[in-house]
Design an enzyme around this catalytic site. Structure first.
Site, PDB file in Angstrom:
ATOM      1  N   THR A  13      -5.675   6.910  20.141  1.00  0.00           N
ATOM      2  CA  THR A  13      -4.436   7.857  19.558  1.00  0.00           C
ATOM      3  C   THR A  13      -3.963   8.497  20.820  1.00  0.00           C
ATOM      4  O   THR A  13      -4.621   9.113  21.604  1.00  0.00           O
ATOM      5  CB  THR A  13      -4.627   8.799  18.546  1.00  0.00           C
ATOM      6  OG1 THR A  13      -3.494   9.475  18.016  1.00  0.00           O
ATOM      7  CG2 THR A  13      -5.757   9.586  18.492  1.00  0.00           C
ATOM      8  N   HIS A  21      -3.073   9.562   6.444  1.00  0.00           N
ATOM      9  CA  HIS A  21      -1.760   9.217   6.128  1.00  0.00           C
ATOM     10  C   HIS A  21      -1.965   8.131   4.713  1.00  0.00           C
ATOM     11  O   HIS A  21      -0.965   7.188   4.639  1.00  0.00           O
ATOM     12  CB  HIS A  21      -1.275   8.236   7.252  1.00  0.00           C
ATOM     13  CG  HIS A  21      -0.783   9.083   8.409  1.00  0.00           C
ATOM     14  ND1 HIS A  21      -0.579   8.567   9.751  1.00  0.00           N
ATOM     15  CD2 HIS A  21      -0.267  10.625   8.271  1.00  0.00           C
ATOM     16  CE1 HIS A  21      -0.192   9.735  10.476  1.00  0.00           C
ATOM     17  NE2 HIS A  21      -0.134  10.875   9.805  1.00  0.00           N
ATOM     18  N   CYS A  69       3.729  -2.851 -12.419  1.00  0.00           N
ATOM     19  CA  CYS A  69       2.467  -2.284 -13.112  1.00  0.00           C
ATOM     20  C   CYS A  69       2.223  -3.196 -14.243  1.00  0.00           C
ATOM     21  O   CYS A  69       2.980  -3.354 -15.080  1.00  0.00           O
ATOM     22  CB  CYS A  69       2.848  -0.722 -13.472  1.00  0.00           C
ATOM     23  SG  CYS A  69       1.441  -0.199 -14.573  1.00  0.00           S
TER      24      CYS A  69
HETATM   25 ZN   LIG Z   1       2.372   1.962 -15.158  1.00  0.00          ZN
END
Ligand SMILES: [Zn+2]
Length: 246
Positions: free
Chosen positions: A190, A120, A149
């Site tokens: 699990t 995942h 970012c």
């Molecule tokens: Zn970026």
């Protein structure tokens, strides 16, 4: 537990197998203090998965989804437990070829496991949807959330697989590589209800492999050849000791 006949039996199977792999889930991390996201009062009981856990939701409003992700990054701030370390030792000693984990916390790798397929995805890295640059969790922790970012200003996406996302083909390939010719599978922490846990034990069983289940509450039923109903850490420590003493 140490000398229990079941541990000895499981250790004998592991020693004789040609290729042992493991499938792990939330239960191995709860012993490190990370609550099961699907459990009662878990993350997904507080955040509607459709509103906070899909790529569609992220694309529509990444800032909103980051209220959930901020909590997630705190939740996974934990240490491996003795079971994680025992699995890493087994790999180092050549008794475990790799781990397929459903967990996104990176604890197997922190404990020293090398061949880990994160089914995942992982919270260890974050990728910018616009410029594609990747950032580490440590770098994210220095930013104000939601993290933008540093290169282009877009809100970063964690490299986890959202509910409506495809499992990356590279992950399928690596999983297939591990499963091929595996003749022993350790299923730990699990319930086997969620993919891929739902398919993997059956696949190994059809190849003639032996299924060893380690769950506080056993869940695999007749699918398991050996059932160890005890804590992950305690069981793995005993199992690893028995395997290497043989
Ligand atoms: Zn970026």
């Amino acid at each position: 537990m140490n000398n229990s006949p079941q541990i000895k039996q499981a250790a004998a199977v592991i020693r004789q197998a040609r290729k042992v792999i493991a499938l792990t889930g939330a239960g191995v991390s709860t012993e490190s203090g990370i609550p099961d996201f699907r459990g009662r009062n878990g993350l997904w009981s507080r955040y509607d998965p459709m509103e906070y856990g899909t790529l569609g939701a992220f694309r529509a409003d990444p800032g909103k989804v980051w209220t959930m992700l901020a909590e997630l990054t705190e939740l996974v701030d934990a240490e491996p437990n003795l079971g994680h370390y025992a699995m890493a030792v087994m790999e180092k000693d050549g008794f475990l070829q790799g781990i397929i984990t459903q967990n996104i916390d990176g604890l197997h790798q922190t404990a020293g496991s090398r061949n880990v397929v994160e089914y995942h995805g992982s919270l260890a890295t974050f990728t910018c949807p616009t410029c594609g640059k990747q950032w580490s969790l440590a770098q994210i922790r220095r930013l104000i959330l939601p993290p933008h970012c540093p290169e282009c200003g877009q809100i970063l996406k964690p490299d986890i697989v959202f509910f409506d996302e495809q499992i990356p083909s590279q992950v399928f390939y690596l999983t297939e590589e591990l499963l091929a010719s595996a003749d022993c599978l350790i299923v730990a922490g699990t319930s086997g209800q969620v993919m891929p846990a739902a398919l993997i034990p059956g696949r190994v069983a059809r190849q003639g492999g032996t299924i060893i289940e380690i769950n506080l509450e056993l869940a695999l039923g007749h699918m398991a050849d050996l059932s160890l109903a005890n804590s992950f850490a305690e069981t793995m420590v005993a199992l690893q000791a028995e395997v290497s003493s043989g």
